[in-house]
Design a protein around this motif. Structure first.
Motif, PDB file in Angstrom:
ATOM      1  N   PHE A   1       0.830  -1.216   0.000  1.00 59.88           N
ATOM      2  CA  PHE A   1       0.000   0.000   0.000  1.00 59.88           C
ATOM      3  C   PHE A   1       0.859   1.259   0.000  1.00 59.88           C
ATOM      4  O   PHE A   1       0.462   2.298  -0.524  1.00 59.88           O
ATOM      5  CB  PHE A   1      -0.993  -0.002   1.172  1.00 59.88           C
ATOM      6  CG  PHE A   1      -0.417   0.396   2.507  1.00 59.88           C
ATOM      7  CD1 PHE A   1      -0.197   1.733   2.833  1.00 59.88           C
ATOM      8  CD2 PHE A   1      -0.103  -0.569   3.457  1.00 59.88           C
ATOM      9  CE1 PHE A   1       0.336   2.096   4.058  1.00 59.88           C
ATOM     10  CE2 PHE A   1       0.428  -0.211   4.691  1.00 59.88           C
ATOM     11  CZ  PHE A   1       0.650   1.124   4.989  1.00 59.88           C
ATOM     12  N   MET A   2       2.059   1.177   0.604  1.00 63.92           N
ATOM     13  CA  MET A   2       2.959   2.327   0.647  1.00 63.92           C
ATOM     14  C   MET A   2       3.473   2.664  -0.751  1.00 63.92           C
ATOM     15  O   MET A   2       3.512   3.839  -1.152  1.00 63.92           O
ATOM     16  CB  MET A   2       4.139   2.039   1.574  1.00 63.92           C
ATOM     17  CG  MET A   2       3.752   1.779   3.011  1.00 63.92           C
ATOM     18  SD  MET A   2       5.207   1.409   4.022  1.00 63.92           S
ATOM     19  CE  MET A   2       4.413   1.088   5.596  1.00 63.92           C
TER      20      MET A   2
ATOM     21  N   GLY B   1       3.140  -7.592   1.727  1.00 62.07           N
ATOM     22  CA  GLY B   1       1.832  -6.958   1.864  1.00 62.07           C
ATOM     23  C   GLY B   1       1.585  -6.527   3.288  1.00 62.07           C
ATOM     24  O   GLY B   1       2.420  -6.722   4.169  1.00 62.07           O
ATOM     25  N   CYS B   2       0.437  -5.924   3.529  1.00 62.49           N
ATOM     26  CA  CYS B   2       0.049  -5.503   4.871  1.00 62.49           C
ATOM     27  C   CYS B   2      -1.262  -6.200   5.212  1.00 62.49           C
ATOM     28  O   CYS B   2      -2.292  -5.900   4.614  1.00 62.49           O
ATOM     29  CB  CYS B   2      -0.120  -3.985   4.934  1.00 62.49           C
ATOM     30  SG  CYS B   2      -0.818  -3.397   6.494  1.00 62.49           S
ATOM     31  N   PRO B   3      -1.250  -7.140   6.170  1.00 58.46           N
ATOM     32  CA  PRO B   3      -2.492  -7.839   6.540  1.00 58.46           C
ATOM     33  C   PRO B   3      -3.611  -6.884   6.958  1.00 58.46           C
ATOM     34  O   PRO B   3      -4.776  -7.138   6.644  1.00 58.46           O
ATOM     35  CB  PRO B   3      -2.056  -8.734   7.703  1.00 58.46           C
ATOM     36  CG  PRO B   3      -0.608  -9.002   7.446  1.00 58.46           C
ATOM     37  CD  PRO B   3      -0.080  -7.721   6.869  1.00 58.46           C
TER      38      PRO B   3
ATOM     39  N   ALA C   1      -9.457  -4.945   4.537  1.00 58.97           N
ATOM     40  CA  ALA C   1     -10.516  -4.087   3.978  1.00 58.97           C
ATOM     41  C   ALA C   1     -10.488  -4.132   2.454  1.00 58.97           C
ATOM     42  O   ALA C   1      -9.439  -3.986   1.837  1.00 58.97           O
ATOM     43  CB  ALA C   1     -10.328  -2.655   4.457  1.00 58.97           C
ATOM     44  N   THR C   2     -11.653  -4.332   1.868  1.00 61.46           N
ATOM     45  CA  THR C   2     -11.808  -4.217   0.414  1.00 61.46           C
ATOM     46  C   THR C   2     -12.875  -3.166   0.146  1.00 61.46           C
ATOM     47  O   THR C   2     -13.700  -2.869   1.026  1.00 61.46           O
ATOM     48  CB  THR C   2     -12.265  -5.551  -0.203  1.00 61.46           C
ATOM     49  OG1 THR C   2     -13.568  -5.883   0.319  1.00 61.46           O
ATOM     50  CG2 THR C   2     -11.293  -6.679   0.100  1.00 61.46           C
ATOM     51  N   ALA C   3     -12.868  -2.630  -1.049  1.00 63.67           N
ATOM     52  CA  ALA C   3     -13.870  -1.616  -1.407  1.00 63.67           C
ATOM     53  C   ALA C   3     -15.277  -2.174  -1.239  1.00 63.67           C
ATOM     54  O   ALA C   3     -16.182  -1.486  -0.750  1.00 63.67           O
ATOM     55  CB  ALA C   3     -13.637  -1.151  -2.845  1.00 63.67           C
TER      56      ALA C   3
ATOM     57  N   ASN D   1      -5.348  -0.372   0.791  1.00 65.90           N
ATOM     58  CA  ASN D   1      -5.004  -0.564  -0.619  1.00 65.90           C
ATOM     59  C   ASN D   1      -5.760   0.436  -1.487  1.00 65.90           C
ATOM     60  O   ASN D   1      -6.705   1.086  -1.035  1.00 65.90           O
ATOM     61  CB  ASN D   1      -5.304  -2.003  -1.038  1.00 65.90           C
ATOM     62  CG  ASN D   1      -4.426  -3.006  -0.290  1.00 65.90           C
ATOM     63  OD1 ASN D   1      -3.232  -2.769  -0.073  1.00 65.90           O
ATOM     64  ND2 ASN D   1      -5.009  -4.124   0.123  1.00 65.90           N
ATOM     65  N   VAL D   2      -5.353   0.534  -2.733  1.00 72.31           N
ATOM     66  CA  VAL D   2      -5.867   1.583  -3.619  1.00 72.31           C
ATOM     67  C   VAL D   2      -7.374   1.506  -3.822  1.00 72.31           C
ATOM     68  O   VAL D   2      -8.050   2.540  -3.935  1.00 72.31           O
ATOM     69  CB  VAL D   2      -5.119   1.572  -4.979  1.00 72.31           C
ATOM     70  CG1 VAL D   2      -5.420   0.314  -5.780  1.00 72.31           C
ATOM     71  CG2 VAL D   2      -5.425   2.821  -5.786  1.00 72.31           C
TER      72      VAL D   2
END
Length: 304
Positions: free
Chosen positions: A62-63, A84-86, A91-93, A115-116
């Motif tokens: 995400f960074m 990745g970051c757990p 969270a998902t859209a 995430n984006v």
């Protein structure tokens, strides 16, 4: 061997007009070689101000995405593709929008540790340093705070006039900290000041002398007259703490305070990223434009 790798990295950086960013939680040797060390948003902002063609982001996915959003014209590389970051992945859209629909008229505040896809559906982002100020700045009375429930609870405790709904996400490292962990260290080091990241449970936050982001903790430790500090966040922060305050002593919460994903990136990975220019973060124009809006709104809010 390590010196050879370091010299190759230094040469390739110059040849390719690249910069290396390292989060405070990275391995010591990676931080040592970086052009910029910091927390995730600060690194992305710094990188956007440079004329570099390539950004090698030693952190988690995400960074690197945030760096690409703020520097769309630059090539952004994540040295380890599965770093990745757990917390972000919880969270998902779709999940966030489902919660929004259930609650009704609500503003979505998403932590920068998302995430984006989540940033794209958010009204505004926040950092651990400005989360309270971001929520206070909004006209909306109902807030959906995504994804860290502990940071959200900390905000909730400090913003009385809003109805704050929490997504059930957490950082594996900070969530593991307990009141007993802090109390056990205080028995051995009774004079130590307790510094806690707000991603920690409330029972830990309640024992803190200082609550704040990674950068905030570092600043507090440097300026405070105390000589000993208990650091309730990821252990990689100690590299920078020792560099800036070599006369002080820092105690972490042992093996609990190690993020496996943050420690995946080695110097060999950084070299590989520069030599082969892998793994590049690819985002569409739509992703960049939609995710940039809540980030820009956030940047205008002052940090604590």
């Amino acid at each position: 061997m390590e010196e050879k790798i370091q010299s190759k990295i230094t040469r390739l950086k110059k040849e390719k007009n690249a910069i290396i960013l390292a989060h405070y939680y990275q391995r010591d040797e990676v931080q040592e070689l970086a052009d910029f060390i910091g927390d995730s948003l600060a690194l992305s902002i710094e990188a956007s101000k440079t004329d570099a063609d390539i950004i090698v982001f030693c952190g988690v996915k995400f960074m690197a995405e945030t760096a690409k959003i703020l520097s769309p014209q630059k090539k952004v590389i994540l040295p380890v593709i599965d770093a990745g970051c757990p917390l972000a992945d919880m969270a998902t859209a779709e999940k966030v929008l489902n919660m929004k629909n259930e609650i009704g008229d609500v503003s979505i505040v998403s932590y920068v540790n998302t995430n984006v896809d989540v940033k794209m559906v958010s009204d505004i982002c926040c950092t651990s340093a400005n989360a309270i100020n971001v929520v206070k700045s909004l006209e909306a009375k109902k807030i959906l705070f995504v994804p860290d429930k502990h940071l959200g609870e900390y905000v909730k405790q400090n913003v009385a006039d809003k109805e704050i709904y929490l997504f059930d996400g957490y950082c594996l490292v900070h969530d593991s900290f307990t009141r007993k962990d802090i109390q056990d260290l205080l028995k051995i080091h009774p004079e130590a000041k307790v510094c806690v990241h707000p991603e920690s449970p409330m029972e830990v936050i309640e024992l803190a002398d200082f609550i704040g982001s990674t950068a905030g903790i570092i600043n507090y430790c440097i300026k405070n007259n105390a000589k000993e500090f208990i650091i309730a966040t990821e252990s990689g922060i100690v590299f920078e703490l020792k560099r800036q305050a070599p006369d002080k002593t820092f105690y972490t919460l042992g093996s609990k305070s190690i993020c496996a994903n943050m420690k995946k990136t080695t110097l060999k990975d950084v070299l590989n990223a520069l030599e082969r220019e892998v793994y590049e973060i690819i985002l569409t124009d739509e992703q960049i434009q939609k995710a940039k809006k809540p980030i820009e709104r956030m940047i205008s809010i002052k940090r604590q």
